[in-house]
Design a protein around this motif. Structure first.
Motif, PDB file in Angstrom:
ATOM      1  N   ASP A 143       0.872  -5.231   3.615  1.00  0.00           N
ATOM      2  CA  ASP A 143       1.100  -4.408   2.410  1.00  0.00           C
ATOM      3  C   ASP A 143       1.259  -5.302   1.197  1.00  0.00           C
ATOM      4  O   ASP A 143       0.639  -5.094   0.155  1.00  0.00           O
ATOM      5  CB  ASP A 143       2.387  -3.581   2.551  1.00  0.00           C
ATOM      6  N   TYR A 157      -0.015  -7.081   9.883  1.00  0.00           N
ATOM      7  CA  TYR A 157      -0.138  -5.634   9.869  1.00  0.00           C
ATOM      8  C   TYR A 157       1.122  -5.000  10.434  1.00  0.00           C
ATOM      9  O   TYR A 157       1.664  -4.039   9.886  1.00  0.00           O
ATOM     10  CB  TYR A 157      -1.361  -5.239  10.699  1.00  0.00           C
ATOM     11  N   ASN A 198      -8.792  -0.130   5.465  1.00  0.00           N
ATOM     12  CA  ASN A 198      -8.942   1.036   6.322  1.00  0.00           C
ATOM     13  C   ASN A 198      -7.763   1.162   7.276  1.00  0.00           C
ATOM     14  O   ASN A 198      -7.248   2.260   7.504  1.00  0.00           O
ATOM     15  CB  ASN A 198     -10.246   0.865   7.112  1.00  0.00           C
ATOM     16  N   LEU A 246       6.953  -3.042  -3.916  1.00  0.00           N
ATOM     17  CA  LEU A 246       7.240  -2.081  -2.849  1.00  0.00           C
ATOM     18  C   LEU A 246       8.063  -2.804  -1.791  1.00  0.00           C
ATOM     19  O   LEU A 246       7.635  -3.816  -1.244  1.00  0.00           O
ATOM     20  CB  LEU A 246       5.931  -1.565  -2.238  1.00  0.00           C
ATOM     21  N   LEU A 298      -4.731   0.029   6.799  1.00  0.00           N
ATOM     22  CA  LEU A 298      -3.482   0.324   6.078  1.00  0.00           C
ATOM     23  C   LEU A 298      -3.420   1.785   5.666  1.00  0.00           C
ATOM     24  O   LEU A 298      -2.342   2.358   5.554  1.00  0.00           O
ATOM     25  CB  LEU A 298      -3.391  -0.550   4.820  1.00  0.00           C
ATOM     26  N   ASP A 299      -4.565   2.389   5.399  1.00  0.00           N
ATOM     27  CA  ASP A 299      -4.601   3.747   4.847  1.00  0.00           C
ATOM     28  C   ASP A 299      -4.039   4.754   5.863  1.00  0.00           C
ATOM     29  O   ASP A 299      -4.317   4.644   7.036  1.00  0.00           O
ATOM     30  CB  ASP A 299      -6.045   4.093   4.490  1.00  0.00           C
ATOM     31  N   ARG A 306      -1.846  13.054   6.625  1.00  0.00           N
ATOM     32  CA  ARG A 306      -1.840  11.988   7.627  1.00  0.00           C
ATOM     33  C   ARG A 306      -2.439  12.568   8.887  1.00  0.00           C
ATOM     34  O   ARG A 306      -1.847  13.470   9.472  1.00  0.00           O
ATOM     35  CB  ARG A 306      -0.428  11.478   7.922  1.00  0.00           C
ATOM     36  N   TRP A 333       4.001 -15.527  -4.369  1.00  0.00           N
ATOM     37  CA  TRP A 333       2.913 -14.549  -4.230  1.00  0.00           C
ATOM     38  C   TRP A 333       2.992 -13.485  -5.311  1.00  0.00           C
ATOM     39  O   TRP A 333       1.983 -12.974  -5.785  1.00  0.00           O
ATOM     40  CB  TRP A 333       2.981 -13.918  -2.843  1.00  0.00           C
ATOM     41  N   LEU A 385      -1.716   1.881  -1.317  1.00  0.00           N
ATOM     42  CA  LEU A 385      -2.044   1.492   0.054  1.00  0.00           C
ATOM     43  C   LEU A 385      -2.604   2.662   0.849  1.00  0.00           C
ATOM     44  O   LEU A 385      -3.181   2.476   1.913  1.00  0.00           O
ATOM     45  CB  LEU A 385      -0.795   0.941   0.752  1.00  0.00           C
ATOM     46  N   LEU A 386      -2.412   3.861   0.329  1.00  0.00           N
ATOM     47  CA  LEU A 386      -2.816   5.057   1.064  1.00  0.00           C
ATOM     48  C   LEU A 386      -3.572   5.946   0.073  1.00  0.00           C
ATOM     49  O   LEU A 386      -3.131   6.129  -1.063  1.00  0.00           O
ATOM     50  CB  LEU A 386      -1.529   5.723   1.558  1.00  0.00           C
ATOM     51  N   ARG A 387      -4.732   6.432   0.519  1.00  0.00           N
ATOM     52  CA  ARG A 387      -5.519   7.275  -0.379  1.00  0.00           C
ATOM     53  C   ARG A 387      -5.026   8.706  -0.278  1.00  0.00           C
ATOM     54  O   ARG A 387      -5.019   9.275   0.809  1.00  0.00           O
ATOM     55  CB  ARG A 387      -6.999   7.225   0.016  1.00  0.00           C
ATOM     56  N   ARG A 427       3.752   4.793  -0.535  1.00  0.00           N
ATOM     57  CA  ARG A 427       2.549   4.000  -0.247  1.00  0.00           C
ATOM     58  C   ARG A 427       1.359   4.476  -1.080  1.00  0.00           C
ATOM     59  O   ARG A 427       0.495   3.680  -1.444  1.00  0.00           O
ATOM     60  CB  ARG A 427       2.221   4.058   1.248  1.00  0.00           C
ATOM     61  N   GLN A 445       9.396  -2.247   6.691  1.00  0.00           N
ATOM     62  CA  GLN A 445       8.620  -3.385   7.166  1.00  0.00           C
ATOM     63  C   GLN A 445       8.591  -4.377   6.024  1.00  0.00           C
ATOM     64  O   GLN A 445       7.874  -4.206   5.045  1.00  0.00           O
ATOM     65  CB  GLN A 445       7.221  -2.926   7.523  1.00  0.00           C
ATOM     66  N   ALA A 474      -1.954  -6.991   0.340  1.00  0.00           N
ATOM     67  CA  ALA A 474      -2.940  -6.079  -0.243  1.00  0.00           C
ATOM     68  C   ALA A 474      -2.601  -5.757  -1.696  1.00  0.00           C
ATOM     69  O   ALA A 474      -3.488  -5.462  -2.487  1.00  0.00           O
ATOM     70  CB  ALA A 474      -3.021  -4.796   0.576  1.00  0.00           C
TER      71      ALA A 474
END
Lengths: 196, 221
Positions: free
Chosen positions: B81, B75, B218, A74, B220-221, A5, A97, A44-46, A39, A78, B84
């Motif tokens: 999240d 966001y 981008n 998930l 969210l990452d 991060r 959804w 959601l996160l690379r 995440r 939040q 997405a």
């Protein structure tokens, strides 16, 4: 897998295999990367290096995007609930959804005792009530993989017992749970310390 | 499809309820139009000359107002999240959100535009053209504005940033729309201006969702 991060590397060399019916409790200090790992699993996160792979019940590899969209929940701090809308509207939306029908919504209302909350605006709910509402989609649209961030933290003792029963039922049905926790989960779960 | 339906209903309810998106934009637009005669004088000939242009430019400015919240609120509270990871690609989510923004803000503004235009001494014969340019331009403003909103995600004072990013991109539709209105008033054919405006709007609707989705991923990452 390793995850970075900004300039800080949260963890590296992490190797985790979760199987059907298994729960993994992620522990570690604040900021150690528990949420980031969740995440990353959710796509959601690379990750800086490494990857997440999903396999079906027969062991065949699944397309990660499809597995995430159709088989993963998930739920974190939040919760994505809109404070200006009623709890009922938000539950309906989150259920629709994630692909649930009216039966799913009814099941969620029954399992989490959401009935008294439905007419209230989300802004009037306590943090524990909000969390229960966000859990609604876990029940409304059954999916095998639950990624939970501090699932028990805002809940009172009675609701913790209730949630723990729901989680155990999910595992019995062949589900998988990866949860970031500070207190140990109240049932048998593999513990994995992040950032150690 | 069911998910996308639910999303559009939610977006419309969020845009119309709580915070009064369309009402706020309409009130801003009305104030802007009411201030013009105070600043430019009451001479009807002069007002008639600048009125339609100001009524048209006001649409672009009023549509900026609620753009900031388009992606920012999802966001901040984590709903992005959920969106997405949802059943439809993020590009479709962006298309639905910008489309709902158009329906909630830009379409009511387009319907209000002729009222403003007539109040500023424009001839009544311009009404159809004013609504048409308002709707086409509104599509462009909503989608290009949505792109600005997605790019500004996570930035402090994102609202100002959205305006700075987006206003230069509003220049082409403002020019095309003004050309069409001008032609209609002078009795010549407004087709060229309208076609250019429609082309810009179509390009915005077709291309910006891809860019909005990339900007969201981008952020969210």
């Amino acid at each position: 897998m390793s995850v970075k991060r900004g300039e800080r590397r949260l963890f590296e060399g992490l190797d985790l295999l979760v199987q059907a019916g298994e729960a993994v409790a992620l522990t570690g200090a604040n900021g150690s990367g528990k949420t980031s790992l969740l995440r990353a699993i959710a796509g959601l996160l690379r990750p800086e290096s490494g990857a997440v792979a999903f396999h079906g019940p027969d062991g065949a590899p699944l397309d990660p995007d499809e597995a995430r969209a159709a088989a993963t929940h998930l739920v974190g701090h939040q919760d994505g609930l809109k404070s200006s809308r009623t709890a009922g509207e938000e539950l309906q939306f989150q259920a629709a959804w994630t692909g649930a029908g009216p039966d799913g919504v009814a099941a969620a209302i029954a399992a989490l005792a959401l009935k008294p909350l439905l007419e209230l605006e989300v802004r009037r709910l306590s943090s524990g009530q909000r969390r229960r509402l966000a859990f609604g989609r876990l029940i409304a649209s059954p999916r095998p993989l639950w990624l939970l961030d501090e699932p028990m933290a805002p809940l009172d003792a009675q609701r913790r017992t209730q949630m723990s029963e729901l989680m155990q039922a999910h595992l019995k049905g062949g589900g998988l749970i990866v949860a970031a926790v500070h207190d140990p989960l109240p049932f048998k779960a593999r513990s994995l310390e992040i950032g150690a | 499809m069911k998910g996308l339906n639910a999303l559009i209903r939610r977006e419309l309810s969020l845009a119309y309820g709580g915070g009064g998106g369309p009402l706020l934009a309409l009130a801003f637009y009305a104030s802007l139009v009411a201030l013009l005669p105070l600043a430019a004088g009451r001479n009807p000939q002069m007002l008639g000359a600048v009125g339609p242009g100001v009524a048209w430019l006001g649409l672009a400015l009023a549509s900026l107002l609620s753009l900031e919240r388009l992606f920012e609120r999802d966001y901040e509270d984590g709903a992005l999240d959920l969106l997405a990871m949802g059943p439809v690609p993020l590009e479709a989510v962006a298309l639905a959100k910008a489309g709902a923004q158009f329906l909630a803000v830009n379409a009511p503004l387009a319907v209000a535009a002729p009222v403003a235009s007539i109040a500023l001494a424009a001839p009544a014969s311009l009404i159809p053209m004013t609504i048409l340019t308002g709707l086409l331009g509104g599509l462009a403003f909503a989608f290009v504005g949505g792109l600005g909103a997605a790019l500004a995600l996570g930035a402090k004072r994102g609202g100002l940033l959205v305006a700075v990013v987006v206003l230069p991109l509003f220049a082409p539709p403002v020019i095309f729309g003004a050309a069409a209105l001008d032609a209609a008033r002078n009795g010549s054919s407004p087709v060229t201006g309208l076609l250019l405006l429609a082309a810009y709007a179509a390009a915005a609707v077709g291309l910006t969702p891809i860019a909005m989705a990339a900007a969201c991923r981008n952020a969210l990452d």
